[in-house]
Design a protein around this motif. Structure first.
Motif, short mmCIF file in Angstrom:
data_model
loop_
_atom_site.label_atom_id
_atom_site.label_comp_id
_atom_site.label_asym_id
_atom_site.label_seq_id
_atom_site.Cartn_x
_atom_site.Cartn_y
_atom_site.Cartn_z
N VAL A 169 -26.08 32.81 -34.64
CA VAL A 169 -25.58 33.72 -34.00
C VAL A 169 -26.61 34.38 -33.33
N LEU A 170 -26.59 34.61 -32.06
CA LEU A 170 -27.76 35.30 -31.19
C LEU A 170 -27.20 36.63 -31.01
N GLY A 171 -27.97 37.70 -31.24
CA GLY A 171 -27.44 39.00 -30.98
C GLY A 171 -28.60 39.96 -30.72
N ARG A 172 -28.23 41.39 -30.79
CA ARG A 172 -28.99 42.36 -30.67
C ARG A 172 -29.13 43.36 -31.81
N HIS A 173 -28.15 43.41 -32.53
CA HIS A 173 -28.13 44.25 -33.51
C HIS A 173 -28.15 43.75 -35.20
N ALA A 174 -29.10 44.31 -35.64
CA ALA A 174 -29.52 43.80 -37.21
C ALA A 174 -28.20 43.91 -37.99
N ARG A 175 -27.42 45.17 -37.79
CA ARG A 175 -26.56 45.32 -38.69
C ARG A 175 -25.37 44.27 -38.35
N LYS A 176 -25.13 43.98 -37.34
CA LYS A 176 -24.22 43.04 -37.06
C LYS A 176 -24.60 41.48 -37.31
N LEU A 177 -25.75 41.31 -37.10
CA LEU A 177 -26.19 39.78 -37.41
C LEU A 177 -26.25 39.83 -38.89
N ILE A 201 -23.78 40.76 -40.71
CA ILE A 201 -22.27 40.11 -41.16
C ILE A 201 -22.20 38.73 -40.88
N ALA A 202 -22.97 38.18 -39.92
CA ALA A 202 -23.07 36.81 -39.75
C ALA A 202 -23.83 36.07 -40.84
N ALA A 203 -24.96 36.65 -41.19
CA ALA A 203 -25.66 36.01 -42.25
C ALA A 203 -25.15 36.02 -43.55
N ASN A 204 -24.30 36.88 -43.61
CA ASN A 204 -23.61 37.05 -45.04
C ASN A 204 -22.49 35.87 -45.03
N VAL A 205 -22.13 35.46 -44.11
CA VAL A 205 -21.14 34.14 -44.32
C VAL A 205 -21.88 32.93 -44.00
N GLY A 206 -22.96 32.94 -44.06
CA GLY A 206 -23.98 31.66 -44.10
C GLY A 206 -24.40 31.00 -42.56
N CYS A 207 -24.38 32.15 -41.51
CA CYS A 207 -24.96 31.67 -40.49
C CYS A 207 -26.26 32.17 -40.42
N ARG A 208 -26.96 31.22 -39.55
CA ARG A 208 -28.44 31.59 -39.08
C ARG A 208 -28.25 32.81 -38.17
N THR A 209 -29.32 33.66 -37.95
CA THR A 209 -29.27 34.59 -36.82
C THR A 209 -30.51 34.76 -36.15
N ALA A 210 -30.37 35.24 -34.98
CA ALA A 210 -31.51 35.34 -34.14
C ALA A 210 -31.27 36.45 -33.19
N THR A 211 -32.41 37.15 -32.76
CA THR A 211 -32.37 37.97 -31.91
C THR A 211 -32.82 37.46 -30.60
N VAL A 212 -32.18 38.09 -29.41
CA VAL A 212 -32.60 37.69 -27.98
C VAL A 212 -33.77 37.53 -27.59
N ASP A 213 -34.63 38.66 -27.94
CA ASP A 213 -35.80 38.71 -27.41
C ASP A 213 -36.90 37.57 -27.90
N ASP A 214 -36.52 37.05 -28.91
CA ASP A 214 -37.43 35.98 -29.60
C ASP A 214 -36.48 34.86 -29.95
N PHE A 215 -36.06 34.08 -29.06
CA PHE A 215 -35.48 32.98 -29.36
C PHE A 215 -35.29 31.72 -28.01
N ASP A 216 -35.85 30.77 -28.77
CA ASP A 216 -36.32 29.73 -27.90
C ASP A 216 -35.83 28.19 -28.06
N GLU A 217 -34.56 28.52 -29.12
CA GLU A 217 -34.11 27.13 -29.53
C GLU A 217 -33.09 26.49 -28.37
N VAL A 218 -32.92 25.18 -28.10
CA VAL A 218 -31.98 24.93 -27.28
C VAL A 218 -31.42 23.57 -27.86
N GLU A 219 -30.81 22.77 -27.21
CA GLU A 219 -30.16 21.38 -27.73
C GLU A 219 -29.02 21.63 -28.71
#
Lengths: 318, 318
Positions: free
Chosen positions: B184-192, B194-212
């Motif tokens: 999950v790519l977002g801007r808010h630590a608090r919201k991310l 929630i995603a992490a709690n269900v087993g998602c990886r998280t990343a913030t938009v300022d620092d994300f270069d994954e593709v593919e």
């Protein structure tokens, strides 16, 4: 050997080059006929920054090859030269290999020349039943067949082909052959007549208000075509994008989200069904041939192909 | 009855109205809980030109109905009121009926009120195991399930969800539940979180270069998100569009055509799998609830829901 090449700084020019050297696993092909594609014209205008021999629509005869079984065979060739080692290549998707070279487009001399080289893996033998002027259409016809690989096209499906250029007409022929109810939307009575001759409905852009197509194929070559194609399909319909245009298209995303439209990018396609359709006589692309020039007249041929309304121009290096 | 309505000229206002009259085939529902969606906020800003009672995320109890078997049942309701007679309706695609009304969005009073009416055909009984604060999420969760109706999601598939808002997080929960490897790519630590709690990886938009990525879900709510999502999927990958934004997005069609990307517009979804997932406890949407207001505080509730970073705000008319 004579070759029609292009350098971004100098533009297209005709000149003598050494016979190209076939690398390991490659075949040296004597070119019999080559087709001029809009991509070639775009390259001449600067697209891709390509420098080298132009051309990727090839019919030839194998002259030299490590695997002697190929020597003397009449062949067409797939244009993407995949690395063979990456995960795309492993999945049989070498057409999407990130480090691929592309015949006459990216890092590989093309076929507007007396000779060209291609990996043996890219070659397809042309059955005797297919004559030269049909066979040279295998590559662009394969791109049209890519649509029916990507989208389930059922008989009677209401299909719009937007664009009456070379690619639009080939797409219309393939879709018609699959039994779709095809309407070709274009600007030129002469081109639309080719579509009508294979059983398509035709319409001109100035006077067309039909909507609710199941499938629209965007082959206008213009960025504005996308928004218009989206408006013409039914909810849950599909738009296939064939035009690779410079510049950005404007899209109202709500017009995709609310009716749940699917957009499918579509590029190079499979050679086998194209060869099979030509062999069976199911598709006859020759009405698209507007002119044939000797390779020595290659610059004139490029100019002719760039004239408004002109369809396929062939080069004959023999 | 108390109702929170909207008129384009006057904006949202709270007022007393007559109890709505259930038409033929409709049920009168006493509203138990209602959820505020971004669409409600957009309507308040002028989207759709809607005039009437707001709200479409509904949990209620049937109070009156010609079919007495429904009376007293706890229900949620599909929001598209189809004509029932056109070819879309005949195909079971009433969600795309051209003359449909939509609860609280197009031509039909919504559920930010003590009572609402809906066709019986739109109702789904809520199993006892699902508590109220879960059940009110059935409608937006169904929209997230629409993705897995449209795209084959296999375990281990690399999925990017762009956007950490309400819809993005619900999409992430559904895709994670299907075994996808979700970032999950977002801007808010608090919201991310929630995603992490269900087993998602998280990343913030300022620092994300994954593709593919195999699949990207565009749920940023911004038109700029589309181009970015296209860049982040692999060749032949899929981008699901969930954001219905005003205005046009710029798209370079060659970035869709050359890698043969598929774009899929995605809107309302099926209620059954959403109800089943909540009943099984496979998805818990309650971490998304940031606030609950009495209906009498509806204007404050709308303001709260519009604050940056706020997730779901519920209205309780009881």
């Amino acid at each position: 050997v004579l070759a029609l090449s292009h350098e971004p700084a100098r533009g297209p020019e005709l000149g003598e080059r050494d016979v190209p050297r076939a690398g390991a696993g490659e075949a040296l092909v004597r070119v019999q006929l080559a087709g001029i594609c809009n991509t070639d014209l775009e390259i001449v205008r600067g697209y891709m920054g390509f420098a080298g021999v132009l051309g990727h629509e090839l019919l030839g005869v194998v002259e030299r090859c490590d695997d002697v079984r190929w020597v003397g065979k009449r062949v067409v060739g797939e244009i993407n030269l995949a690395c063979g080692a990456c995960s795309w290549c492993a999945r049989g998707l070498g057409r999407h290999c990130a480090t691929r070279r592309v015949l006459g487009i990216v890092g590989k001399d093309g076929c507007f020349a007396e000779h060209a080289t291609l990996p043996i893996a890219n070659l397809h033998e042309v059955p005797d039943e297919i004559d030269d002027r049909h066979a040279v259409f295998v590559e662009p016809l394969a791109a049209a067949f890519e649509i029916v690989e990507q989208v389930a096209v059922a008989p009677g499906m209401r299909v719009l082909v937007a664009g009456d250029g070379k690619l639009g007409l080939l797409c219309a022929m393939v879709l018609r052959d699959r039994g779709a109810d095809v309407t070709v939307l274009g600007r030129h009575a002469r081109k639309l007549a080719i579509a009508a001759n294979v059983g398509c409905r035709t319409a001109t852009v100035d006077d067309f208000d039909e909507v609710e197509f199941d499938l629209a194929v965007e082959a206008t070559g213009s960025s504005a075509g996308l928004a218009s194609a989206i408006e013409r399909v039914r909810p849950r319909g599909t738009v296939v994008l064939k035009s690779t245009t410079h510049g950005a298209a404007e899209v109202h995303t709500a017009r995709i989200v609310v009716p749940e439209i699917t957009l499918v990018g579509s590029r190079c396609g499979p050679f086998a069904p194209a060869i099979a359709a030509l062999r069976a006589g199911a598709i006859d692309p020759t009405p698209l041939i507007d002119d044939t020039f000797a390779l020595a007249d290659g610059l004139r041929a490029l100019a002719r192909a760039a004239e408004p309304g002109v369809l396929k121009v062939l080069l004959d290096p023999r």
